[in-house]
Structure formats: C-alpha cells, structure tokens
Scaffold this active site. Sequence first.
Site, PDB file in Angstrom:
ATOM      1  N   ALA A 130       3.021   6.344  -1.235  1.00 39.95           N
ATOM      2  CA  ALA A 130       2.130   7.445  -1.183  1.00 39.95           C
ATOM      3  C   ALA A 130       0.778   7.217  -0.988  1.00 39.95           C
ATOM      4  CB  ALA A 130       2.672   8.599  -1.999  1.00 39.95           C
ATOM      5  N   CYS A 131      -0.110   7.809  -1.864  1.00 39.12           N
ATOM      6  CA  CYS A 131      -1.397   7.590  -1.870  1.00 39.12           C
ATOM      7  C   CYS A 131      -1.982   6.435  -2.454  1.00 39.12           C
ATOM      8  CB  CYS A 131      -2.441   8.694  -2.601  1.00 39.12           C
ATOM      9  SG  CYS A 131      -2.272  10.406  -2.014  1.00 39.12           S
ATOM     10  N   SER A 132      -0.955   5.681  -3.191  1.00 39.18           N
ATOM     11  CA  SER A 132      -1.267   4.207  -3.518  1.00 39.18           C
ATOM     12  C   SER A 132      -0.844   3.207  -2.689  1.00 39.18           C
ATOM     13  CB  SER A 132      -0.748   3.950  -4.936  1.00 39.18           C
ATOM     14  OG  SER A 132      -1.429   4.970  -5.948  1.00 39.18           O
ATOM     15  N   SER A 133      -0.170   3.494  -1.506  1.00 39.45           N
ATOM     16  CA  SER A 133       0.351   2.502  -0.678  1.00 39.45           C
ATOM     17  C   SER A 133      -0.691   1.121  -0.375  1.00 39.45           C
ATOM     18  CB  SER A 133       0.511   3.190   0.620  1.00 39.45           C
ATOM     19  OG  SER A 133       1.534   4.143   0.404  1.00 39.45           O
ATOM     20  N   SER A 163      -3.657   7.101   1.182  1.00 35.16           N
ATOM     21  CA  SER A 163      -3.815   5.689   0.792  1.00 35.16           C
ATOM     22  C   SER A 163      -5.014   5.081   1.483  1.00 35.16           C
ATOM     23  CB  SER A 163      -2.623   4.977   1.149  1.00 35.16           C
ATOM     24  OG  SER A 163      -2.680   4.690   2.644  1.00 35.16           O
TER      25      SER A 163
END
Length: 372
Positions: free
Chosen positions: A154-157, A333
Amino acid sequence: MNVVISGSGLFTPEQSISNDELVAAFNTYVERHNQAHQAEIDAGTREPLQPSSSEFIVKASGIHSRYVIDKKGVLDPEIMAPRLPERPDDELSILAEIGAKAARQALEQAGRRADEVDLVIVACSNLQRAYPAIAIEIQQELGCQGFGYDMNVACSSATFGIGTAADAIRSGSATRALVINPEICSGHLEFRDRDCHFIFGDVATAVLLEREDACQTDGAFRLLGTHFKTRFSNNIRNNFGFLNRTAPEARDNRDKLFRQEGRKVFKELLPMVTSTIDEHLEKAGFAASDVKRFWLHQANLTMNLFAAKKLLGREPSAEEVPIVLDRYANTSSAGSIIAFHLHSADLQSGERGLLSSFGAGYSVGSILLEKV
Ligand code: COA
C-alpha cells in the site's frame, strides 16, 4: 558495501483538478441524487447526501488540487470516475507507460542506460492486473536485463521496495535496481463519497539504486539504514480482488474501493510512525536533530507537521518537512518520493535526510539517507 540512490524520476499527469472544480461536480451529483430520491427523503426512509466544501478539504487535509490522468470522467456528475479505455494486450499498459516515464528520468539523472539495470521492482498500491507483472513489462519496454517483480505494501510500497532492492544489491542477486511507483489512485477512489472524494491524485515516481563504488553521478544519496514495521488494521482497507466474482451479489459494494476511518488512522498511525523513526535513528546512532530533511508520506498536512514536531521536539521549518500534497494530494506510495525528487538537490555532502512512508497494513517504512 554501500548502496546509493543515484537518480530519481517523476511523471506528473498534465491534468489537474482544483478543490473548487471537484466540489462543484460532487455537489451537482448530490443535488441530482437527492432530487431523484426526494420522496424517500421526505418520508424519512432515506438520509439526504450532504454537500462537500473546499474549505473543509483544505482545513482537514491541506490539499488544494490533485493531478489526474482523466479529469473529464472524474468531473462528470453522471460518471464520477476516471475513464481509461482498455488497451489490447500488445499495447503497453497504462501503469507500465507512466512507470517507464518516471524510470527513464531516474536513469538519466544517474547517467545510466537501461541495459545496465538487472532488477526492476514495481512497488505500488494498485496493480492493474493479476499477471504478468507490470515490472516485467517495464523491463521489456526499457530494455533492462535480469529480472523484475511487483510488490504491494500500500502507501509504504516505495520504501519497502527500496529496502528490498538495497538488500538484493548487497546480497549480490542484483547490481543495479529500478524501484518504480506508478499510482493511479483515482481508479480506487469513490468520488461519490464526501469523506474521501478529495484525498487522492495520480502520479508515477522511480529511483535507481546501485553500489556506491560503481556510481557515476554527483549528488547521490547513500543508504545509512532501513527500518520497517507492520501491524494489522482494518482502518484503511480495499476488498477488491480476484475472488470478487465468486460472490457476485457483493461484487460492486462500496468496500471494493478505498475506504478508511480517517480519525482512527490519524490517532493510531501517528504514534507508530514517530516511534518507528525514533527506533530507526537510535539503531543508526543518530538523533532527529542530525536529520536535515524529512521526506514524509503525503497524506495529511497536519499529520506531517505533528510527526515532525514530535520527532524534533519543536516546530519544524517548511524546508525541513517539504509538502507536496497541497498540489499532488495523497499519491499513496509515491508521495515521499515526490518530496525527495523535488526537494533533495540542495542538500550538501554529508547532510542527512529521512524518507518515511506510512499507510494501510498498517505499514511504516523509514530509509535514512546521506548525501554522498
Ligand atoms: N465536506 C464537508 N464536510 C465533510 C466532508 C466534506 N468533504 N467530509 C466529511 N465532512 C464532515 C464529516 O461528516 C464530519 O462531520 P460530523 O463532525 O458532523 O460527523 C466532519 O466533517 C469531520 O469529518 P472527519 O472525517 O472526522 O474529518 P477529519 O478532520 O478526520 O479529516 C481526513 C478527514 C481523512 C482528511 C483525516 O482524518 C486524515 O487525513 N486522516 C489520516 C489519513 C491517513 O493518513 N491515511 C493514510 C494513508 S491512506
């Protein structure tokens, strides 16, 4: 062996939507919807939809506008979604197209040719198909060697992808890696939901990683360390997936697009972000005051200022915590990489910066960098 980020790239769509434009389309949709259901609303069997406002959006998030690939569909009250026609299998897919654009820039900045790359990682929140991997399509499009794969945290990809690429270079399974983040967030956003219709934008970013002793460019950033944390939460969730067709009665329900409990996310994720960064800095033998710049995930202005204040023990300056969400919105991300790409060239040799992502999972990623 030291690994560096030797180049970065950014693809920004040509079209942008201001809050006023977005709110006008949303409020027209609300008016039409309420008119169509007037009898039920009058009978008290249905709640009327409430209008949105630009003032709320700016106050709650700090977002003023967002870039999108298809503005027309999003602003059409009868559609309220991007329209991106399907392409035949022998044409480059749209995610690969925008990812390749960002990757070419990263290569150019690093002074490298595509055939010198032997690992391509596409790390993003939303992959447009199950397989073959978008990364392998980009590998072919650019002419890279070696291998490629997709990953999703998700946003941390992006930060997790950078950590994975650096590990691959250190272990010898790759010599040079592209980490690419194509994020067409407008595709997973319910533009009919006032709680979140303003949140996301579209973009693609990329970074090139290689061994420091092989790096040919000035201005690279050495990785001093990485630190990652995940903890399960349902507060940011999207149930879209390949099994949806096995339950056709629920296939188009609201849960098959992005949804979140914004307040809970704010309250629960913020302490996880600051404690993860604190742990990372302690592990690396540094204090927050040793970090000149924080390239943070771009979801919410207040959240970023809060996190930086907590870390530094004082109000951060605008220079210390660059904000791009005002015009890019949340680009999942890619957000912290946009901030890095646009606000890293002025750092001097020996100065440090920290890339940090946070989002669904929950997931938090932290990459400590030092200008070579
Ligand atoms: N226009 C006007 N009013 C709106 C609105 C809109 N578009 N959307 C919501 N409201 C109303 C709500 O209904 C609510 O009304 P109530 O108090 O009468 O119930 C009020 O405004 C506050 O809504 P809330 O959702 O609590 O706002 P918020 O201040 O929490 O802001 C977010 C919402 C999503 C911007 C914010 O919570 C956030 O950014 N959280 C963190 C998200 C994050 O980091 N996610 C990780 C990555 S995806």
